[in-house]
Write an enzyme that holds these catalytic residues in place. Structure first.
Site, PDB file in Angstrom:
ATOM      1  N   GLU A  12      23.494 135.292  75.057  1.00  0.00           N
ATOM      2  CA  GLU A  12      22.403 135.720  74.182  1.00  0.00           C
ATOM      3  C   GLU A  12      21.186 136.057  75.055  1.00  0.00           C
ATOM      4  OE1 GLU A  12      22.726 135.697  70.757  1.00  0.00           O
ATOM      5  OE2 GLU A  12      20.700 135.555  69.943  1.00  0.00           O
ATOM      6  N   LYS A  67      20.155 127.359  70.063  1.00  0.00           N
ATOM      7  CA  LYS A  67      20.518 128.615  69.392  1.00  0.00           C
ATOM      8  C   LYS A  67      19.345 129.567  69.590  1.00  0.00           C
ATOM      9  CE  LYS A  67      22.181 130.595  65.055  1.00  0.00           C
ATOM     10  NZ  LYS A  67      21.508 131.881  65.236  1.00  0.00           N
ATOM     11  N   LYS A 121      26.726 126.491  63.527  1.00  0.00           N
ATOM     12  CA  LYS A 121      25.289 126.541  63.783  1.00  0.00           C
ATOM     13  C   LYS A 121      24.576 125.629  62.794  1.00  0.00           C
ATOM     14  CE  LYS A 121      25.261 130.627  60.936  1.00  0.00           C
ATOM     15  NZ  LYS A 121      25.590 132.036  60.943  1.00  0.00           N
ATOM     16  N   ARG A 150      35.196 133.273  62.138  1.00  0.00           N
ATOM     17  CA  ARG A 150      34.385 132.066  61.940  1.00  0.00           C
ATOM     18  C   ARG A 150      35.353 130.936  61.686  1.00  0.00           C
ATOM     19  NH1 ARG A 150      29.009 133.452  61.034  1.00  0.00           N
ATOM     20  NH2 ARG A 150      28.829 135.567  60.240  1.00  0.00           N
TER      21      ARG A 150
END
Ligand code: AMP
Length: 593
Positions: free
Chosen positions: A322, A272, A445, A439
């Site tokens: 990301e 992450k 996460k 979600r």
């Protein structure tokens, strides 16, 4: 369409807090919008001039609006300030001022939605010399033709603060009620009367409208399609490269075991990265980059555009990833705040890109060569992504991933991710679809939770609008045990309640905060008061950032009130050394320790 029609619906919406009633009112209004005017009227209804993802803003400061009101009404600035102070709302101030000169407006031209929209859009595009006067003129032109109620909402729209309590969910339902169902809404009782079978069908229908919104982010298109082609039309709406869709979101899992429980075994584990989300589109040779909130940041990342052009072997696609910053020397990842300035930067972009480089980590493919991949299992999407990409570390690559069903391997990967400077891990279902805007637990996460901080209130600011009678933002501080000084570390206004009945289980109202703090006020400057440091709060936050803004040298990202610590005094609050330690803890991950 008359602007007065839109204003009437604002008034009706503002008068009720009942969601169903709002939905009904809005659905009646949607039916009367001419198709040709759908686009701008739907934006105006939301108090917008640009869609949410558009970077442009009206950009008119409060003080300039006050001056403009003086110009249009002929009232003195202190008269305006007095009304503003009393009402806490410049819209209400405009209403009262316009009422005073009602005579003049009788002769004015009737305002259309188009005229309002066009003038406000021009506000955002004006640049260069004389821009302030030109802006004022555009607004004055509208205000002199406006009725008092129109003036109220015009000013609120200019200030981007409409205050009618209208969320996307209500708009979504209203579109369905207007065009897709005779919602069994009982106007007198203000209730929906659905039996179980109808309830299920109703939920599916709302789901279809929401899905179309998530894919297009364009309420006008969705409304027009619902009106002209009904439900089948909505189901046929598809992805279009260069039109941003909402990104998929991930709920938090408490632990690796919890994550396995949610997504199933085996699962994909990924780093992450602590950077910013990039939704990358390419079509007809053009690459566009959108942020998580769908702002177009293409101009800010020329090096990423180049990499995408050169290293992705396809011509039309939507990818998700990301961008994460790294230390050029140590090649360790650095935290988001280190590169946050890149998003808004308008000048010296190439220099900044060299100084604060990012690595693009791609983790999903949403569409490819016109084919919608939303329903493909995640493991397939990842395989496709792999075939597209010419990878190079610290430039562009696939997100680091392992697939396992084993707790120990997963834990080892988690530790490796933290050591590399990341925030935690993502755990994704191998069979999961890509679900825009939700979600839904196709991925979760896992990250270490932050400690809460005990802080003391040293000052506060009076609220605005319906919070006008309360102190609504609180200046908080930690202490320096060496000097006894209190050092500011931020402001918090989130987590308190507006209504008494919401203040259960330790909840605290703004009223209570105001009552406790009022006798402690030592000085006042404008809307800000300084208070004797007595009241201690427990605060949670996303992260500690280094910041020159506050005396402590640090700031809290997204601080939120947890509870009052009435058992503690200012001498018990956390110290600046505690903060430094917590900050170092975050950063050491960035240094790969
Ligand atoms: P949070 O912001 O805490 O809700 O975490 C979700 C965010 O993590 C996403 O919106 C992404 O910006 C970011 N992220 C970093 N790495 C990944 C990854 N491998 N997969 C998905 N999201 C990621």
């Amino acid at each position: 369409m008359r602007y007065g029609d839109v204003v009437e619906v604002y008034e009706q919406l503002a008068k009720t807090s009942k969601r169903l009633e709002k939905t009904y009112l809005l659905s009646q209004f949607l039916k009367i919008i001419p198709v040709a005017e759908m686009e701008h009227v739907l934006l105006l209804v939301q108090g917008r001039i640009f869609p949410a993802w558009d970077q442009r803003v009206i950009g008119m400061a409060t003080q300039l609006v006050v001056k403009t009101l003086a110009l249009s009404s002929g009232a003195e600035q202190d008269v305006i300030d007095a009304i503003w102070q009393k009402t806490g709302d410049l819209g209400e101030t405009a209403f009262q001022l316009a009422g005073k000169k009602r005579q003049a407006t009788l002769f004015a031209q009737e305002l259309t939605t188009k005229k309002v929209f066009d003038n406000l859009r021009k506000l955002a595009t004006l640049e260069g010399m004389g821009v302030v006067q030109a802006k004022q003129q555009l607004v004055v032109e509208l205000l002199t033709s406006a009725t008092p109620l129109e003036a109220k909402y015009l000013v609120r729209t200019v200030l981007e603060d409409l205050r009618v309590g209208l969320g996307e969910g209500t708009l979504r339902d209203a579109i369905a009620w207007a065009f897709l169902t005779d919602a069994p809404y009982d106007v007198a009782k203000k209730e929906l009367t659905l039996d179980d079978a109808q309830r299920e069908e109703y939920a599916k229908l709302m789901g279809d409208v929401q899905y179309a919104i998530n894919l297009t982010n364009d309420l006008a298109t969705v409304t027009r399609t619902a009106k002209e082609q009904g439900r089948a039309g909505l189901q046929n709406i598809t992805l279009n490269a260069q039109t941003p869709l909402k990104v998929m979101l991930y709920p938090k899992a408490q632990s690796i075991a919890d994550a396995f429980e949610i997504v199933g075994k085996p699962a994909a584990f990924e780093y992450k990265y602590d950077g910013f989300r990039m939704q990358i589109h390419k079509k007809e040779g053009k690459v566009t980059i959108f942020t998580r909130s769908l702002e177009d940041v293409t101009a800010q990342f020329p090096e990423v555009v180049k990499l995408v052009q050169e290293r992705i072997k396809a011509s039309t696609f939507i990818l998700d990833g990301e961008a994460v910053g790294f230390d050029v020397k140590t090649k360790k990842y650095v935290a988001f705040q280190n590169i946050s300035q890149r998003i808004k930067r308008k000048y010296d972009i190439t220099e900044l890109a060299a100084k604060l480089p990012v690595e693009l980590n791609l983790f999903d493919v949403i569409s490819l060569e016109g084919k919608n991949l939303l329903q493909e299992p995640f493991s397939e999407r990842r395989k496709i992504l792999l075939t597209l990409l010419d990878q190079e570390p610290f430039k562009i690559r696939l997100a680091e991933q392992v697939i396992t069903d084993n707790d120990a391997d997963a834990e080892a990967f988690y530790q490796r991710s933290l050591a590399a400077g990341n925030e935690g891990i993502m755990v994704k279902s191998l069979s999961g679809a890509y679900v825009p805007g939700a979600r839904v637990g196709q991925g979760v996460k896992v990250k270490p939770t932050m400690e809460t901080l005990d802080v003391v209130i040293v000052g506060a600011e009076w609220g605005e609008g319906k919070r006008g009678q309360w102190l609504a933002t609180f200046i908080i501080a930690v202490r320096d045990p060496d000097t006894g000084e209190l050092l500011e570390i931020g402001r918090v206004g989130t987590g308190f309640k507006e209504k008494e009945e919401e203040a259960v289980d330790g909840g605290v109202t703004f009223q209570k905060m105001t009552d406790v703090l009022r006798p402690l006020i030592v000085s006042t400057e404008g809307r800000v008061v300084m208070v004797q440091p007595k009241l201690v709060l427990e605060i949670k936050y996303e992260e500690i950032q280094a910041s020159p803004t506050y005396g402590s040298g640090y700031a809290l990202r997204f601080p939120r009130f947890v509870r009052l610590r009435e058992d503690r005094g200012p001498e018990d609050v956390h110290t600046i050394q505690d903060v430094e330690q917590l900050y170092a803890g975050q950063r050491s991950r960035g240094k790969g320790i």
